[in-house]
Design a protein around this motif. Structure first.
Motif, mmCIF file in Angstrom:
data_model
loop_
_atom_site.group_PDB
_atom_site.id
_atom_site.type_symbol
_atom_site.label_atom_id
_atom_site.label_comp_id
_atom_site.label_asym_id
_atom_site.label_seq_id
_atom_site.Cartn_x
_atom_site.Cartn_y
_atom_site.Cartn_z
ATOM 1 N N SER A 144 -38.015 39.213 100.738
ATOM 2 C CA SER A 144 -38.747 40.013 101.726
ATOM 3 C C SER A 144 -37.914 40.310 102.959
ATOM 4 O O SER A 144 -38.332 41.093 103.819
ATOM 5 N N CYS A 145 -36.735 39.658 103.056
ATOM 6 C CA CYS A 145 -35.885 39.763 104.258
ATOM 7 C C CYS A 145 -36.663 39.378 105.507
ATOM 8 O O CYS A 145 -36.549 40.016 106.557
ATOM 9 N N SER A 146 -37.473 38.345 105.392
ATOM 10 C CA SER A 146 -38.323 37.937 106.511
ATOM 11 C C SER A 146 -38.415 36.415 106.599
ATOM 12 O O SER A 146 -38.936 35.760 105.692
ATOM 13 N N GLY A 147 -37.930 35.877 107.702
ATOM 14 C CA GLY A 147 -38.080 34.452 107.962
ATOM 15 C C GLY A 147 -39.469 34.084 108.419
ATOM 16 O O GLY A 147 -39.783 32.904 108.563
ATOM 17 N N THR A 201 -45.950 44.846 103.975
ATOM 18 C CA THR A 201 -44.571 45.296 104.086
ATOM 19 C C THR A 201 -43.609 44.278 103.490
ATOM 20 O O THR A 201 -42.694 44.630 102.734
ATOM 21 N N GLU A 202 -43.824 43.007 103.794
ATOM 22 C CA GLU A 202 -42.964 41.950 103.255
ATOM 23 C C GLU A 202 -43.119 41.845 101.740
ATOM 24 O O GLU A 202 -42.136 41.660 101.014
ATOM 25 N N LEU A 203 -44.338 41.966 101.258
ATOM 26 C CA LEU A 203 -44.593 41.827 99.833
ATOM 27 C C LEU A 203 -43.964 42.973 99.038
ATOM 28 O O LEU A 203 -43.333 42.751 97.995
ATOM 29 N N ALA A 204 -44.115 44.195 99.532
ATOM 30 C CA ALA A 204 -43.501 45.331 98.848
ATOM 31 C C ALA A 204 -41.982 45.201 98.840
ATOM 32 O O ALA A 204 -41.322 45.471 97.827
ATOM 33 N N ARG A 205 -41.418 44.765 99.965
ATOM 34 C CA ARG A 205 -39.959 44.570 100.033
ATOM 35 C C ARG A 205 -39.521 43.484 99.047
ATOM 36 O O ARG A 205 -38.493 43.623 98.376
ATOM 37 N N ALA A 206 -40.321 42.431 98.937
ATOM 38 C CA ALA A 206 -39.971 41.338 98.032
ATOM 39 C C ALA A 206 -39.995 41.770 96.576
ATOM 40 O O ALA A 206 -39.233 41.254 95.752
ATOM 41 N N GLY A 207 -40.845 42.728 96.234
ATOM 42 C CA GLY A 207 -40.955 43.176 94.851
ATOM 43 C C GLY A 207 -39.998 44.281 94.473
ATOM 44 O O GLY A 207 -40.001 44.740 93.316
ATOM 45 N N LEU A 208 -39.132 44.686 95.381
ATOM 46 C CA LEU A 208 -38.296 45.867 95.163
ATOM 47 C C LEU A 208 -37.318 45.692 93.996
ATOM 48 O O LEU A 208 -36.989 46.656 93.300
ATOM 49 N N TYR A 209 -36.857 44.463 93.758
ATOM 50 C CA TYR A 209 -35.917 44.233 92.659
ATOM 51 C C TYR A 209 -36.538 44.587 91.308
ATOM 52 O O TYR A 209 -35.836 44.961 90.358
ATOM 53 N N LEU A 210 -37.864 44.486 91.209
ATOM 54 C CA LEU A 210 -38.546 44.822 89.953
ATOM 55 C C LEU A 210 -38.584 46.324 89.704
ATOM 56 O O LEU A 210 -38.832 46.770 88.586
ATOM 57 N N ALA A 211 -38.353 47.097 90.754
ATOM 58 C CA ALA A 211 -38.298 48.553 90.616
ATOM 59 C C ALA A 211 -36.868 49.046 90.411
ATOM 60 O O ALA A 211 -36.652 50.244 90.218
ATOM 61 N N ASN A 212 -35.906 48.124 90.459
ATOM 62 C CA ASN A 212 -34.497 48.547 90.422
ATOM 63 C C ASN A 212 -33.682 47.709 89.444
ATOM 64 O O ASN A 212 -32.577 47.285 89.737
ATOM 65 N N ASP A 213 -34.281 47.437 88.287
ATOM 66 C CA ASP A 213 -33.544 46.802 87.195
ATOM 67 C C ASP A 213 -33.021 45.413 87.561
ATOM 68 O O ASP A 213 -31.985 44.967 87.051
ATOM 69 N N GLY A 214 -33.750 44.719 88.475
ATOM 70 C CA GLY A 214 -33.371 43.358 88.824
ATOM 71 C C GLY A 214 -32.419 43.230 89.987
ATOM 72 O O GLY A 214 -32.127 42.117 90.439
ATOM 73 N N VAL A 215 -31.934 44.364 90.486
ATOM 74 C CA VAL A 215 -30.994 44.347 91.616
ATOM 75 C C VAL A 215 -31.725 44.748 92.891
ATOM 76 O O VAL A 215 -32.446 45.746 92.904
ATOM 77 N N ASP A 216 -31.547 43.969 93.956
ATOM 78 C CA ASP A 216 -32.073 44.378 95.257
ATOM 79 C C ASP A 216 -31.247 45.583 95.707
ATOM 80 O O ASP A 216 -30.050 45.457 95.968
#
Length: 306
Positions: A144-147, A201-216
């Motif tokens: 999520s790029c969020s501390g 916002t954090e959750l969508a960012r965290a799931g982004l790798y699933l939309a890009n073949d496993g790569v952030d």
């Protein structure tokens, strides 16, 4: 794609549905959520972020955390994981013990509670000196790029206090030899993962790798393999919404995972990750307004996979 315009339209059109349904109350800490709250966020594979409503308000992601733990477990054990957990829709309540007894202690899929407990057990086996809960939290923060992402201690305590059905599932699977570690250690990590608190916002960012073949796509880091992402998205499509998974696939047509905190994470392969939150639930335990919002999103963007 005019993402912001689409989100604004959805927020406006969904207003009459807000408050319909019931906020989860079997975990007391969840019952305090505003049933009329609504947030939505889209994060594209280009790294652009679009939001509407309460998209920056933290909420308990609950079972959506099972997507993250499945990613970790597949990284540890690959296809061997499926020797202890199945890949089929259950057609039963997410915390059912009847089906588990009939099938020799092997849960139907990783997204019902019993299956998720097995997945967490796998993580405990491989986490070495770090606690399972900390490993899961670290992954959520990294993706999520969020501390700011945290475990809500009040929700975790409530999960543990009212988690007798989950304890029954864990000890029952232990009796079949399906669970490898101490059930109480596994349950502690499981209760903490369900109590993860994130924003749309954090959750969508965290799931982004699933939309890009496993790569952030932003950092370039390989989070999961191509094969694992295919497995996870397939399971989200067929098993991600309890016993209304078929209905979600029929109306929304995207891989998704819901949680009883009112959140839903949906994936558009090659395009974006979408998170929506509205705490009032339908009869299956999925966000009522959130599901309708994603149906509108699918229609307005023509991104339904079918």
């Amino acid at each position: 794609m005019k993402w912001q315009k689409i989100l604004n339209e959805i927020r406006q059109e969904i207003q009459p549905e807000l408050g319909n349904g019931k906020v989860a109350n079997y975990i007391p800490a969840l019952s305090e959520a505003d049933p009329k709250a609504f947030g939505m966020a889209v994060v594209t594979t280009d790294g652009e972020i679009f939001t509407a409503g309460n998209a920056t308000e933290p909420f308990s992601i609950q079972s959506i955390s099972k997507v993250l733990t499945l990613t970790l477990a597949l990284g540890f054990e690959n296809e061997n994981l499926f020797e202890r957990v199945g890949r089929e829709p259950s057609g039963s309540a997410f915390n059912s013990i009847v089906q588990l007894e009939q099938e020799g202690g092997i849960p139907r899929n990783p997204f019902i509670n019993a299956g998720a407990i097995v997945v967490t057990d796998t993580i405990i086996t491989h986490c070495n000196r770090q606690s399972g809960a900390d490993l899961i939290l670290d992954l959520a923060r990294k993706l999520s790029c969020s501390g700011r992402v945290r475990v809500d201690d009040e929700v975790a305590r409530s999960e543990a206090l009212w988690g007798n059905r989950n304890r029954s599932l864990a000890y029952f699977m232990k009796s079949f030899g399906v669970l490898k570690n101490d059930p109480e250690e596994v349950l502690q990590a499981y209760f903490c993962q369900c109590a993860l608190e994130m924003t749309c916002t954090e959750l969508a960012r965290a799931g982004l790798y699933l939309a890009n073949d496993g790569v952030d796509p932003v950092s370039g880091e390989q989070v999961a393999t191509h094969a694992h992402v295919n497995r996870i998205n397939a399971l989200m499509m067929t098993c991600g919404h309890y016993d209304m998974s078929g209905d979600f696939a029929f109306h929304v047509g995207l891989p998704g995972k819901s949680g009883v905190g009112g959140g839903i994470l949906a994936i558009v392969p090659g395009v974006c990750a979408v998170a929506v939150w509205s705490p009032a639930l339908n009869k299956a335990g999925n966000s009522l307004a959130g599901t309708l919002a994603l149906e509108l999103f699918s229609e307005k963007t023509s991104l339904n996979l079918f």
